[in-house]
Design a protein around this motif. Structure first.
Motif, PDB file in Angstrom:
ATOM      1  N   ASP A  22      46.678  47.695  45.729  1.00 46.31           N
ATOM      2  CA  ASP A  22      46.793  46.966  46.998  1.00 46.31           C
ATOM      3  C   ASP A  22      48.181  46.360  47.177  1.00 46.31           C
ATOM      4  OD1 ASP A  22      45.182  44.193  48.650  1.00 46.31           O
ATOM      5  OD2 ASP A  22      45.888  46.084  49.454  1.00 46.31           O
ATOM      6  N   LYS A  51      44.770  36.150  48.638  1.00 45.33           N
ATOM      7  CA  LYS A  51      44.101  37.255  47.958  1.00 45.33           C
ATOM      8  C   LYS A  51      42.937  36.748  47.096  1.00 45.33           C
ATOM      9  CE  LYS A  51      47.978  40.539  47.654  1.00 45.33           C
ATOM     10  NZ  LYS A  51      47.301  41.792  48.022  1.00 45.33           N
ATOM     11  N   THR A 101      35.675  46.733  41.655  1.00 47.68           N
ATOM     12  CA  THR A 101      36.464  46.022  42.661  1.00 47.68           C
ATOM     13  C   THR A 101      37.059  44.736  42.098  1.00 47.68           C
ATOM     14  OG1 THR A 101      35.136  46.924  44.477  1.00 47.68           O
ATOM     15  CG2 THR A 101      36.387  44.915  44.926  1.00 47.68           C
ATOM     16  N   LYS A 105      41.134  44.157  41.939  1.00 52.55           N
ATOM     17  CA  LYS A 105      41.753  43.131  42.776  1.00 52.55           C
ATOM     18  C   LYS A 105      42.288  41.962  41.949  1.00 52.55           C
ATOM     19  CE  LYS A 105      39.436  44.261  47.111  1.00 52.55           C
ATOM     20  NZ  LYS A 105      40.660  44.534  47.860  1.00 52.55           N
ATOM     21  N   ASN A 108      45.515  43.206  40.545  1.00 56.53           N
ATOM     22  CA  ASN A 108      46.506  43.255  41.623  1.00 56.53           C
ATOM     23  C   ASN A 108      47.146  41.885  41.837  1.00 56.53           C
ATOM     24  OD1 ASN A 108      46.385  42.559  44.921  1.00 56.53           O
ATOM     25  ND2 ASN A 108      47.834  44.126  44.248  1.00 56.53           N
TER      26      ASN A 108
END
Length: 473
Positions: A22, A51, A101, A105, A108
Motif C-alpha cells: 500500500d 493508517k 490483511t 497493513k 506497511n
C-alpha cells in the motif's frame, strides 16, 4: 488479445502488491521534497495514525471486530455464530482474510515509520521548532515498538511465564529499515528485546510534561506499553514498576467525570472515558465504520448480521446484577441501550455532533490498575495482595460500584475478581483475547473450544511462507 492478457495480469500483480505494501511508488526526489520541510514530517506522522485508524486495523478488527469476536464478547446473531470453531482454526474461511490483511497493513505502516525515521536523522537540519525533532522521533520509535508488539501478540505465543522455552522459537520479523530486502524472522526473545530497545530509545526523546494529545503516542503510552510488554513475557516486577509509575501520575489523566456520563444529552456523554486515555486514535468518520455494528433499532437487529449485542441476561451477569453489586455501575447504566431482551452497545456508537466523537481508546487508565493488581497478587505476600485489592476497589469505586472487595480474599479469588473487572472494562477494545492468551486460559467464557497454541497462534500468511522464505511455526 495477448497484450490485453499481459496488461490484465500486470494490473492483478501490482494490485496484489499494493494490498500488501500500500505504498505509492515514489522517487527519491519526491521523498526529499516531502521531508525538506518541518511540516512534511508532521504530515507523514499524521498519515501513519490515519493508517492505524482504518477499519482493517484498530478502528475495527483490532478493537471491537475480529479480536473481540475471538474474545467471545458478543451473542451469536441469527446469521453469524461467533462460537463456531472455524473462528479458532488458522487458517480457515473465517480467519484467513483477517490475518493476512492485518499482517500486510501493519507491516506497511511499519515501513512508513521506518522511512520517517530515516529522513528524521538525514534531514535533521530542517527542524527549527524547539523539541520538534525529539517529539517526531520519539513518537515514531514508540509506534514501531507498539505495532510490532501487537503483531507478536497475534502471531506469536502466550503464557510465556510458564513456558520460557518458547522464547527461543522463531517468530515475526522485526523490521527497522525501509528497503526491499526481506527481514529475517527473529526469535520471540529477540523481538521482545528489539521492542524494549525502541521503547528505551523513545524514552530519551518523548517529553515528560503533560501530553498535549492523548491521540498520539506519548510518554504515558510509552510507560503503559512497557508494562504490557513486561507482563506479557512474565516479568511481573518490571510490569509493576511501570504501572505504578503511571499510577503516581494519575492526576494527569483523571477518572471520567460522573457528570459526563449521567447526562441525557448524548452529544455530551463521554462513552469511551476519554479523560482516562493514555493513548488513543482519532478515527475519521468513525460512524461510517461502526453504524451497522451498533445500530440499536429493533427492526434492524433481526436482519442485520453485523449487529453486535449482549442478551439482557448476559449484561446482567457480566455486571453482577444478581447480588446487586453492579446496580450502580456506570458501565451498566450508561453504556448499554437496553432493548428488552437485547442490549446494544453505546460505547463506540457515534452520535452526531458529539463532543467525544471519532475517539478510539488503545490504552486506558483502568488497565494499568488491573496490571498492577495482577502483579501484586501473584507475589504471594498478604500485604501485596491487600494492595492489589485496593487497586481493584479504586477502579470499582470510580465506576460507581459501592460494594468493596474485602481484604481477606484469597489469591485465587482475587485473580477471579481481576478477570471480572477486565471483562467489564474492556468491552469493544480487543484486549480480552490477549488477556486469555497471555495467561494461557484453556476455556474462554462463551466458547466450548479448548484453547491451546493451535487456536491462539495465528500463522504467517501463505504468501510470506511461499514467496518470503519464512519458516512456519
Amino acid at each position: 488479445m495477448k497484450r490485453y492478457i499481459i496488461v490484465c495480469l500486470s494490473i492483478l500483480f501490482f494490485s496484489s502488491c499494493s494490498n500488501w505494501l500500500d505504498v505509492q511508488p515514489k522517487t527519491t526526489v519526491e521523498e526529499e521534497e516531502v521531508f525538506s520541510r518541518e511540516i512534511g514530517f508532521k504530515e507523514a506522522l499524521t498519515g501513519i495514525y490515519i493508517k492505524m485508524a482504518s477499519k482493517d486495523l484498530y478502528a475495527k478488527n483490532l478493537s471491537y471486530g475480529f479480536l473481540d469476536i475471538l474474545g467471545q464478547r458478543y451473542e451469536p446473531s441469527n446469521v453469524e455464530a461467533y462460537q463456531d470453531e472455524l473462528w479458532y482454526t488458522f487458517p480457515s474461511t473465517k480467519t484467513e482474510s483477517y490475518t493476512t490483511t492485518i499482517w500486510g497493513k501493519m507491516y506497511n505502516i511499519i515501513a512508513n515509520v521506518n522511512n520517517l525515521l530515516y529522513y528524521c536523522d538525514k534531514k535533521r537540519d530542517v527542524f527549527t521548532t524547539e523539541n520538534y525533532y525529539e517529539i517526531i522521533k520519539g513518537e515514531a520509535l514508540g509506534l514501531r515498538a507498539f505495532l510490532h508488539f501487537d503483531l507478536l501478540r497475534l502471531f506469536g505465543w502466550g503464557d510465556l511465564k510458564e513456558r520460557p522455552e518458547i522464547l527461543s522459537r522463531l517468530s515475526i520479523p522485526y523490521v527497522t529499515d525501509y528497503n526491499k530486502e526481506i527481514t529475517k524472522q527473529s526469535t520471540v526473545k529477540d523481538v521482545l528485546a528489539y521492542i524494549e530497545a525502541d521503547l528505551a530509545e523513545a524514552d530519551k526523546f518523548l517529553p515528560r510534561e503533560v501530553a498535549t494529545s492523548r491521540l498520539t503516542f506519548n510518554y504515558y503510552a510509552l510507560l503503559a506499553t512497557r508494562a504490557r510488554v513486561a507482563i506479557w513475557q512474565g516479568n511481573k516486577d518490571m510490569a509493576l514498576k511501570y504501572a505504578e509509575e503511571l499510577i503516581a501520575m494519575e492526576q494527569q489523566f483523571p477518572w471520567v467525570d460522573k457528570n459526563r456520563l449521567e447526562t441525557n444529552d448524548l452529544q455530551l456523554r463521554d462513552f469511551t472515558f476519554s479523560s482516562e486515555y493514555l493513548f488513543g486514535l482519532n478515527v475519521y468518520q468513525f460512524s461510517k465504520i461502526t453504524e451497522l455494528s451498533f445500530e440499536a433499532k429493533v427492526d434492524i437487529t433481526r436482519t442485520n448480521p453485523q449487529f453486535l449485542f449482549h442478551a439482557a441476561q448476559t449484561g446482567k451477569d457480566l455486571f453482577e446484577l444478581g447480588d446487586n453489586t453492579g446496580a450502580g455501575d456506570y458501565r451498566y447504566l450508561w453504556l448499554y441501550d437496553k432493548l428488552g431482551t437485547q442490549y446494544a452497545f453505546l460505547k463506540l456508537k457515534q452520535v452526531d455532533k458529539s463532543t467525544y466523537a471519532n475517539r478510539l481508546p488503545l490504552i486506558r487508565k483502568a488497565e494499568v490498575y488491573y496490571m498492577a493488581a495482577e502483579c501484586l497478587n501473584e507475589t504471594g505476600s498478604v500485604t501485596d495482595r491487600q494492595k492489589a485489592i485496593n487497586y481493584l476497589n479504586i477502579v470499582r469505586e470510580k465506576r460507581g460500584i459501592q460494594r468493596k472487595l474485602g481484604n481477606d480474599l484469597s489469591q485465587s479469588v482475587v485473580q477471579k475478581e481481576i478477570l471480572k473487572e477486565w471483562r467489564k472494562e474492556m468491552l469493544l477494545e480487543g484486549q480480552m483475547f490477549f488477556y486469555y492468551k497471555r495467561r494461557g486460559v484453556t476455556n474462554i467464557q462463551g466458547s466450548t473450544v479448548v484453547m491451546n497454541d493451535n487456536t491462539y497462534v495465528m500463522p504467517l500468511p501463505k504468501t510470506e511462507v511461499e514467496f518470503g522464505g519464512r519458516e512456519t511455526y
